[in-house]
Design a protein around this motif. Structure first.
Motif, mmCIF file in Angstrom:
data_model
loop_
_atom_site.group_PDB
_atom_site.id
_atom_site.type_symbol
_atom_site.label_atom_id
_atom_site.label_comp_id
_atom_site.label_asym_id
_atom_site.label_seq_id
_atom_site.Cartn_x
_atom_site.Cartn_y
_atom_site.Cartn_z
ATOM 1 N N CYS A 204 0.816 -1.216 0.000
ATOM 2 C CA CYS A 204 0.000 0.000 0.000
ATOM 3 C C CYS A 204 0.846 1.262 0.000
ATOM 4 C CB CYS A 204 -0.920 -0.001 1.216
ATOM 5 S SG CYS A 204 -2.133 -1.317 1.166
ATOM 6 N N ARG A 208 3.780 -0.144 4.450
ATOM 7 C CA ARG A 208 2.473 -0.702 4.798
ATOM 8 C C ARG A 208 2.148 -1.902 3.912
ATOM 9 N NH1 ARG A 208 -1.880 0.532 7.668
ATOM 10 N NH2 ARG A 208 -3.958 -0.032 6.928
ATOM 11 N N ARG A 209 1.756 -3.009 4.540
ATOM 12 C CA ARG A 209 1.402 -4.226 3.822
ATOM 13 C C ARG A 209 0.089 -4.775 4.338
ATOM 14 N NH1 ARG A 209 6.803 -3.892 3.921
ATOM 15 N NH2 ARG A 209 8.009 -4.720 2.145
ATOM 16 N N HIS A 247 -7.841 -5.401 -1.368
ATOM 17 C CA HIS A 247 -6.471 -5.041 -1.743
ATOM 18 C C HIS A 247 -6.410 -3.790 -2.614
ATOM 19 C CE1 HIS A 247 -7.513 -7.014 -5.563
ATOM 20 N NE2 HIS A 247 -6.509 -6.343 -6.082
ATOM 21 N N ASP A 248 -7.512 -3.474 -3.331
ATOM 22 C CA ASP A 248 -7.504 -2.297 -4.200
ATOM 23 C C ASP A 248 -8.335 -1.151 -3.633
ATOM 24 O OD1 ASP A 248 -9.937 -3.475 -4.467
ATOM 25 O OD2 ASP A 248 -9.936 -3.509 -6.669
ATOM 26 N N CYS A 253 -5.705 1.505 1.963
ATOM 27 C CA CYS A 253 -4.273 1.599 1.738
ATOM 28 C C CYS A 253 -3.714 3.007 1.898
ATOM 29 C CB CYS A 253 -3.924 1.089 0.332
ATOM 30 S SG CYS A 253 -3.942 -0.713 0.203
ATOM 31 N N SER A 254 -4.545 3.942 2.256
ATOM 32 C CA SER A 254 -4.046 5.306 2.430
ATOM 33 C C SER A 254 -3.193 5.393 3.669
ATOM 34 C CB SER A 254 -5.219 6.275 2.534
ATOM 35 O OG SER A 254 -5.935 6.050 3.743
#
Length: 257
Positions: A204, A208-209, A247-248, A253-254
């Protein structure tokens, strides 16, 4: 059963045609609680076709769907090679296939179309809804259909209904853990063989994962039980998670997530 797919056609590899078989067969299998074991796209090459058929024949659990190469042009090699590899005998005239071809084309079946009635010994026919020229199977394990999707796909459904008459989709639970896969490996190793585990990492940005975990099985209660064990494990380790494959998701993911 181990489901194999072979797509035979140089025109796919040189991009003169786009493949429509992989997605179709994989989706039809998933509807029935199965999945592909392997898929090949290969040239119209005698040696390559032979070796690929022999590889699949060596698997005692193999079910094969072969697309293409069963016509009557010089580059259509599938019928001949299938007979040699899977029956160790030459092609023979299949009388019912011959009748269907003659019913469809009459005198125009000669001299070339009629050759498509030459099939491996004891082949069973698959119905062609477009032009009545059948596909076929050998031992109800190895299925051969044309390359044209509008012909091939109904034949594949016919074969799958024969093989899996009472099939149901797999039960599945998917969640996204807000951590790297490395933090879940200990739990992953506990999952038994009858529950299929899939782990897909995502990055991300920065350090970050996240990891998308999917659990599936034929019995819904098995899936739910192992999902709950994952949840208990993550609570114990202080790992956050959200339902589904995220995941998207840009919000997840920010940097502020």
């Amino acid at each position: 059963m181990h489901f194999y797919q072979i797509i035979i056609g140089t025109e796919i590899l040189n991009r003169r045609r786009n493949d429509r078989h992989f997605l179709f067969l994989s989706e039809e299998l998933l509807k029935r609680g199965e999945k592909l074991h392997a898929s090949f796209i290969i040239e119209d090459d005698r040696t390559l076709i032979t070796k690929t058929f022999e590889l699949i024949k060596s698997d005692p659990e193999a079910i094969l769907f072969s697309f293409g190469g069963i016509g009557s042009t010089p580059d259509d090699l599938t019928r001949e090679i299938a007979a040699r590899v899977f029956t160790q005998k030459p092609l023979v005239v299949h009388e019912e296939a011959k009748r269907r071809i003659l019913d469809q084309f009459g005198d125009d079946a000669y001299p070339h179309r009629i050759q498509m009635a030459e099939l491996p010994e004891n082949a069973e026919l698959l119905d062609n809804p477009v032009n009545n020229v059948p596909g076929f199977s050998v031992y109800r394990r190895y299925f051969f259909v044309p390359g044209f999707p509008q012909m091939a796909h109904p034949m594949v459904r016919q074969a799958l209904d024969l093989l899996l008459p009472d099939a149901k989709p797999l039960a599945r639970r998917t969640f996204t853990a807000l951590t790297g896969e490395i933090d879940l490996i200990e739990m992953m190793r506990r999952v038994p063989a009858d529950v299929e585990l899939s782990s897909l990492p995502a990055f991300c940005g920065g350090d970050r994962r996240i990891a998308v975990i999917s659990l599936s099985a034929k019995e819904p209660e098995r899936v739910e039980a192992w999902y709950r064990r994952f949840v208990e494990y993550m609570k114990e380790k202080g790992i956050e998670w959200v339902e589904g494959d995220r995941h998207d998701d840009p919000d997840l993911c920010s940097p502020e997530a």
